[in-house]
Write a protein that holds these residues in place. Structure first.
Motif, PDB file in Angstrom:
ATOM      1  N   VAL A 390      -2.313 -41.105   1.493  1.00 47.66           N
ATOM      2  CA  VAL A 390      -1.956 -41.646   0.185  1.00 47.66           C
ATOM      3  C   VAL A 390      -1.182 -42.951   0.341  1.00 47.66           C
ATOM      4  CG1 VAL A 390      -0.472 -41.265  -1.822  1.00 47.66           C
ATOM      5  CG2 VAL A 390      -2.023 -39.452  -1.058  1.00 47.66           C
ATOM      6  N   LYS A 391      -0.214 -42.981   1.227  1.00 44.89           N
ATOM      7  CA  LYS A 391       0.594 -44.194   1.424  1.00 44.89           C
ATOM      8  C   LYS A 391      -0.248 -45.326   2.000  1.00 44.89           C
ATOM      9  CE  LYS A 391       4.896 -41.593   1.924  1.00 44.89           C
ATOM     10  NZ  LYS A 391       5.978 -41.139   2.845  1.00 44.89           N
ATOM     11  N   PHE A 392      -1.170 -44.979   2.897  1.00 45.80           N
ATOM     12  CA  PHE A 392      -2.076 -45.987   3.455  1.00 45.80           C
ATOM     13  C   PHE A 392      -2.972 -46.563   2.359  1.00 45.80           C
ATOM     14  CE2 PHE A 392      -6.235 -47.077   5.252  1.00 45.80           C
ATOM     15  CZ  PHE A 392      -5.876 -47.986   6.231  1.00 45.80           C
ATOM     16  N   ALA A 393      -3.530 -45.692   1.528  1.00 40.65           N
ATOM     17  CA  ALA A 393      -4.398 -46.150   0.435  1.00 40.65           C
ATOM     18  C   ALA A 393      -3.636 -47.047  -0.523  1.00 40.65           C
ATOM     19  CB  ALA A 393      -4.984 -44.955  -0.308  1.00 40.65           C
ATOM     20  N   HIS A 394      -2.387 -46.710  -0.795  1.00 40.52           N
ATOM     21  CA  HIS A 394      -1.582 -47.551  -1.687  1.00 40.52           C
ATOM     22  C   HIS A 394      -1.332 -48.919  -1.059  1.00 40.52           C
ATOM     23  CE1 HIS A 394       2.359 -49.149  -3.084  1.00 40.52           C
ATOM     24  NE2 HIS A 394       1.802 -48.914  -4.255  1.00 40.52           N
ATOM     25  N   GLU A 395      -0.981 -48.935   0.224  1.00 39.68           N
ATOM     26  CA  GLU A 395      -0.703 -50.198   0.912  1.00 39.68           C
ATOM     27  C   GLU A 395      -1.919 -51.120   0.905  1.00 39.68           C
ATOM     28  OE1 GLU A 395       0.001 -51.747   5.490  1.00 39.68           O
ATOM     29  OE2 GLU A 395       0.510 -49.671   4.984  1.00 39.68           O
ATOM     30  N   LYS A 396      -3.100 -50.555   1.080  1.00 42.06           N
ATOM     31  CA  LYS A 396      -4.322 -51.359   1.184  1.00 42.06           C
ATOM     32  C   LYS A 396      -5.032 -51.533  -0.164  1.00 42.06           C
ATOM     33  CE  LYS A 396      -3.696 -51.463   5.623  1.00 42.06           C
ATOM     34  NZ  LYS A 396      -3.106 -52.667   6.255  1.00 42.06           N
ATOM     35  N   GLY A 397      -4.535 -50.890  -1.204  1.00 47.01           N
ATOM     36  CA  GLY A 397      -5.180 -51.004  -2.512  1.00 47.01           C
ATOM     37  C   GLY A 397      -6.531 -50.329  -2.562  1.00 47.01           C
ATOM     38  N   LEU A 398      -6.635 -49.128  -1.979  1.00 48.32           N
ATOM     39  CA  LEU A 398      -7.913 -48.428  -1.898  1.00 48.32           C
ATOM     40  C   LEU A 398      -8.051 -47.368  -2.979  1.00 48.32           C
ATOM     41  CD1 LEU A 398      -8.080 -47.806   1.966  1.00 48.32           C
ATOM     42  CD2 LEU A 398      -9.054 -49.709   0.674  1.00 48.32           C
ATOM     43  N   PHE A 399      -9.251 -47.206  -3.458  1.00 46.18           N
ATOM     44  CA  PHE A 399      -9.632 -46.123  -4.361  1.00 46.18           C
ATOM     45  C   PHE A 399      -9.895 -44.889  -3.494  1.00 46.18           C
ATOM     46  CE2 PHE A 399     -12.293 -43.482  -6.915  1.00 46.18           C
ATOM     47  CZ  PHE A 399     -12.108 -43.832  -8.242  1.00 46.18           C
ATOM     48  N   ILE A 400      -9.330 -43.732  -3.862  1.00 47.42           N
ATOM     49  CA  ILE A 400      -9.521 -42.504  -3.085  1.00 47.42           C
ATOM     50  C   ILE A 400     -10.614 -41.645  -3.704  1.00 47.42           C
ATOM     51  CG2 ILE A 400      -8.466 -40.347  -2.310  1.00 47.42           C
ATOM     52  CD1 ILE A 400      -5.778 -41.738  -2.261  1.00 47.42           C
ATOM     53  N   LEU A 401     -11.575 -41.241  -2.879  1.00 45.85           N
ATOM     54  CA  LEU A 401     -12.552 -40.221  -3.271  1.00 45.85           C
ATOM     55  C   LEU A 401     -12.172 -38.944  -2.531  1.00 45.85           C
ATOM     56  CD1 LEU A 401     -14.321 -43.137  -3.078  1.00 45.85           C
ATOM     57  CD2 LEU A 401     -16.061 -41.598  -3.985  1.00 45.85           C
ATOM     58  N   ALA A 402     -11.629 -37.978  -3.259  1.00 43.17           N
ATOM     59  CA  ALA A 402     -11.137 -36.734  -2.666  1.00 43.17           C
ATOM     60  C   ALA A 402     -12.174 -35.639  -2.852  1.00 43.17           C
ATOM     61  CB  ALA A 402      -9.806 -36.344  -3.292  1.00 43.17           C
ATOM     62  N   ASP A 403     -12.888 -35.322  -1.770  1.00 38.14           N
ATOM     63  CA  ASP A 403     -13.907 -34.273  -1.776  1.00 38.14           C
ATOM     64  C   ASP A 403     -13.192 -32.950  -1.485  1.00 38.14           C
ATOM     65  OD1 ASP A 403     -15.929 -32.473  -1.143  1.00 38.14           O
ATOM     66  OD2 ASP A 403     -17.189 -33.984  -0.190  1.00 38.14           O
ATOM     67  N   GLU A 404     -13.001 -32.143  -2.521  1.00 35.91           N
ATOM     68  CA  GLU A 404     -12.207 -30.922  -2.411  1.00 35.91           C
ATOM     69  C   GLU A 404     -13.018 -29.680  -2.784  1.00 35.91           C
ATOM     70  OE1 GLU A 404      -7.895 -33.066  -3.326  1.00 35.91           O
ATOM     71  OE2 GLU A 404      -8.947 -32.061  -4.978  1.00 35.91           O
ATOM     72  N   VAL A 405     -14.299 -29.705  -2.440  1.00 36.92           N
ATOM     73  CA  VAL A 405     -15.193 -28.642  -2.896  1.00 36.92           C
ATOM     74  C   VAL A 405     -14.959 -27.312  -2.174  1.00 36.92           C
ATOM     75  CG1 VAL A 405     -16.962 -30.315  -3.567  1.00 36.92           C
ATOM     76  CG2 VAL A 405     -17.088 -29.234  -1.312  1.00 36.92           C
ATOM     77  N   TYR A 406     -14.226 -27.326  -1.050  1.00 37.82           N
ATOM     78  CA  TYR A 406     -13.951 -26.084  -0.313  1.00 37.82           C
ATOM     79  C   TYR A 406     -12.513 -25.617  -0.529  1.00 37.82           C
ATOM     80  CZ  TYR A 406     -18.243 -27.432   2.094  1.00 37.82           C
ATOM     81  OH  TYR A 406     -19.542 -27.794   2.379  1.00 37.82           O
ATOM     82  N   GLN A 407     -11.912 -25.956  -1.648  1.00 37.18           N
ATOM     83  CA  GLN A 407     -10.483 -25.713  -1.833  1.00 37.18           C
ATOM     84  C   GLN A 407     -10.107 -24.240  -1.822  1.00 37.18           C
ATOM     85  OE1 GLN A 407      -9.398 -26.466  -6.356  1.00 37.18           O
ATOM     86  NE2 GLN A 407     -10.817 -28.046  -5.634  1.00 37.18           N
TER      87      GLN A 407
END
Length: 626
Positions: A390-407
């Motif tokens: 999460v912190k890395f994505a924020h630093e780089k300005g990235l959109f997160i695709l969270a594949d959580e189908v096996y939750q």
């Protein structure tokens, strides 16, 4: 214009080129290999005049592919525009004379270096070439004159098919699976083989491997399809009440009617309430989209990143091939980051940074995919690991695709599923403003309803204009399956204590998950007893991804067959035992390592038979090549 450079792009099986004083920076980085072009020393036929020798100096590799380039003398404005539009993908040369095109996406074309039919044959591919302006030529075939069609020709051929489709690969349903289906047919026809059945350990299809459907879900579906059952059956009252409630929200009170493009509002509201209870933070039902399985939602979101700018999407390696296939189809750039096999397939910050830096040298990296629990690797990410991402994505300005189908598929002691939605909110400002899409499916967990195609995605902090356009694109697909939506409602509003269906529902749910946990342990322990195998503990999901060290002579045998060693091993396993697995090559793996993915889905007795047979095969295989 003097002929100074010739830029070539290989896309799928099609090669295209054009002149420029300097190959455009973005496009030159697309070259999969260093290409040198040399013009012939004599005049070409027709209106093509020979240019001088040229070399592409903008590739860092040492491999060469030789072709020949002829310069077109004909005024480009006189060239049939439709021919150019159908044959040129990138029309972004520098310093050449422009012509206008009709289609907005191709506003300018330029003088283009054309490849002759004779010299294109050295490419060992079916490459479309032009020996004369306006006259496309198939390698080894006849040309089409003007806009007409040659006798017996097809309007759509391998010459003009979308090259992104040609480049697309999906290993989970690739050559091994095709061969497995052929073997099944051979067995039905009485063929004699050293096995009686094919064990499909290649795909996460729980019901196909003997898992029983959950009664509550199927009873609700039955009432939705045949509403008369609500009145005349002996189904539990909570089943009938659920079906009646949902039918009231269907057009004409029928599951056969179209729904809203993003799903039935009642179900969207129920999903939002479920997420809010799971995470402890509000969820807006307007940000919930029902979809035909998580895959459909993932593809819809990834399509948003496809534009004129070369866009990179960070994906884990090993990865679920849906991502690399979708990236190829939409013309995106796969930016690969490796999971750490020595640390139970965890993500590491320095590897994320390395991947991002490498990707940024050839494209604009704008998104990151995270699969948790992992497919094909079976790991469950720790809270610390997710916070790092999460912190890395924020630093780089990235959109997160969270594949959580096996939750719901978490087995290992000490492991716990943490949703990305919860983590970004726990971390607070500024991380709770991250753009994200998270995905869930009816196909996995304890449901296993793969064929009914149910799923949802939740959009978080998406730009309102972008979200409006996403919903507009979804509307062009009409709607997801109403029955798939019903399954998702059964997941988020499952029976609770006191409901007539509760005891049976809970018994079935726990039995499925506990059995999967036992099978995960069985697979992990068995592979680690086999010589040359190392397998991480299967913490969650439905797969193991063991590493195998193959004898040098086996690797030589694979090379003689022109196959990767893990592919060779998998084909031998299939032909000699009937066990179908997917080699690690299809998912990605560190160079010099070999893996395969197997599901843990065969029922216990069949799984034990499969593992015993696997062990016997491996002993025989190793002895053969020792």
């Amino acid at each position: 214009m003097p002929l100074t450079k010739f830029h070539v792009e290989l896309t799928g099986r099609i090669l295209r080129g054009y002149t420029a004083n300097t190959p455009p920076e973005n496009n030159s980085k697309l070259l999969p290999q260093n290409i040198s072009t040399r013009a012939p020393t004599s005049e070409a036929s027709g209106s093509c005049k020979i240019g001088k020798a040229i070399n592409n100096e903008h590739s860092s590799t040492n491999s060469h592919l030789d072709v020949r380039a002829d310069r077109v003398e004909k005024d480009p404005e006189m060239v049939n525009q439709k021919t150019w539009q159908s044959n040129i993908r990138y029309v972004h040369a520098v310093g050449a004379r422009p012509i206008s095109f009709v289609r907005p996406i191709m506003q300018f074309g330029y003088e283009v270096e054309l490849l002759s039919k004779k010299t294109s044959t050295c490419l060992l591919q079916n490459i479309r070439t032009l020996a004369h302006p306006c006259k496309p030529i198939r390698c080894g075939g006849s040309s089409n004159e003007g806009s007409g069609r040659s006798s017996g020709g097809k309007a759509l051929t391998m010459d003009n098919i979308n090259p992104n489709i040609v480049a697309l690969q999906y290993a989970v349903r690739g050559p091994l699976v095709i061969r497995a289906a052929e073997i099944e047919q051979e067995l039905l026809k009485g063929a004699q083989k050293p096995f009686k059945t094919v064990i499909r350990a290649n795909i996460g299809d729980a019901h196909a491997m003997g898992q029983k459907p959950v009664t509550f879900i199927r009873q609700v579906l039955a009432c939705m399809v045949s509403p008369s059952l609500i009145q005349c059956s002996n189904f539990p009252e909570d089943v009938k009440a659920r079906a009646s409630d949902l039918l009231q929200n269907c057009g004409g009170k029928s599951a056969g009617a179209y729904t809203a493009s993003y799903g039935i509002d009642l179900i969207r509201k129920n999903i939002a309430a479920y997420i809010a209870k799971r995470d402890g933070y509000p969820s807006k039902w307007e940000n919930i989209c029902l979809c035909g399985g998580a895959s459909s939602g993932i593809r819809s979101v990834m399509q948003l990143f496809s534009n004129s700018e070369k866009t990179g999407v960070m994906i884990p390696i090993p990865q679920y091939p849906l991502y690399s296939a979708t990236i190829a189809e939409y013309g995106l750039e796969a930016v690969r980051y490796y999971l750490n096999e020595q640390h139970t397939w965890a993500l590491e910050l320095n590897e994320l940074q390395r991947s991002y830096d490498e990707g940024s040298s050839k494209c604009k990296v704008r998104a990151i995919v995270v699969i948790n629990p992992g497919n094909p690797t079976g790991q469950v990410l720790s809270l610390d690991n997710i916070e790092t991402i999460v912190k890395f994505a924020h630093e780089k300005g990235l959109f997160i695709l969270a594949d959580e189908v096996y939750q719901h598929n978490v087995y290992a002691k000490g492991c716990q599923f943490h949703s990305f939605k919860k983590v970004i909110n726990d971390l607070g400002d500024p991380y709770n403003k991250l753009e994200m899409a998270s995905f869930m499916s009816a196909s996995k967990c304890y449901m296993g309803e793969c064929g009914i195609r149910g799923g949802w995605m939740e959009l978080t902090n998406m730009d309102p204009g972008v979200q409006a356009n996403l919903y507009k694109a979804l509307s062009a697909r009409l709607c997801p399956s109403s029955l798939g939506q019903v399954v998702m409602d059964c997941v988020v509003r499952h029976p609770v204590s006191g409901d007539p269906s509760y005891e049976l529902f809970e018994k079935e749910r726990l039995h499925i998950l506990e059995s999967l946990a036992q099978r995960a342990k069985m697979v992990y322990e068995t592979f680690n007893k086999m010589e040359g195998f190392t397998c991480n503990i299967v913490q969650g999901a439905m797969y193991a991804f063991p590493q195998i060290k193959l004898p040098p002579k086996a690797i030589e045998a694979a090379e003689q067959k022109k196959q990767k060693p893990d592919v060779y091993y998998a084909f031998r396993l299939l032909e000699e035992t009937g066990i179908c697995i997917i080699p690690g090559t299809g998912f990605g793996q560190k160079p010099g390592t070999w893996h395969f993915r197997t599901t843990i889905l065969p029922q216990p007795d069949l799984l034990k038979l499969m593992l015993d047979t696997f062990q016997s095969f491996h002993i025989k295989f190793t002895k053969e090549y020792s």
